[in-house]
Design an enzyme around this catalytic site. Structure first.
Site: not given
Length: 176
Positions: A125, A43
């Site tokens: 990220h 995620h």
């Protein structure tokens, strides 16, 4: 009264992109490079909330539901390593403005609600490997995954039987 939960807001990855990333990671990083993050746990964190009471979770959910933010496209085209935190990550060279705005709104609401927020700049990220204690070779540019982001999710993080599990609690649609 229920126990506090460890919560965070995040953006999910479509299943087909998640599978492609898992294959790419397996092809480019040897097993000793670090501990791979489970496919279901991939995620992009927008705001980490920490240990949150049920009451605070409800308040944060109400605030999140008031966000009126258009959807945007994420293009994952960058990768790197943070040696200090021992993480190998997948990210983007040019994060879309909508992503930055959404993260800033959620982080700001979290801070006003008493959830500690790091003063470090937001670096969007996806963590690929943890415990990467040695420098790894990052694949050359040329990889690229794009997808439309149409919602964000509140997750609970739990640890049991040696595994971390992220459970989606609630989702909010971004506007069209």
């Amino acid at each position: 009264m229920s126990e506090p939960q460890r919560l965070f807001f995040a953006i999910d990855l479509p299943a087909e992109i998640r599978e492609q990333i898992i294959h790419w990671r397996a092809t480019h990083f040897p097993p000793e490079a670090g501990r791979p993050v489970a496919a279901d746990n991939l995620h992009l964190t927008l705001a980490f909330l920490g240990e949150v009471s049920a009451e605070k979770e409800k308040a944060l959910s109400l605030l999140a539901g008031r966000i009126r933010q258009p959807g945007f496209t994420l293009t994952l085209d960058d990768a790197g390593q943070w040696l200090r935190s021992r993480v190998v990550w997948l990210g983007m060279r040019q994060p879309p403005r909508g992503l930055i705005q959404l993260a800033n709104m959620l982080r700001s609401q979290a801070a006003r609600s008493g959830c500690f927020q790091s003063n470090r700049p937001f670096h969007p990220h996806i963590t690929l490997l943890r415990d990467a204690s040695e420098a790894v070779t990052i694949p050359p540019p040329g990889f690229n995954w794009s997808y439309a982001v149409t919602e964000f999710t509140l997750y609970a993080s739990s640890f049991a039987r040696g595994r971390t599990r992220y459970t989606p609690l609630k989702r909010w649609a971004l506007t069209q």
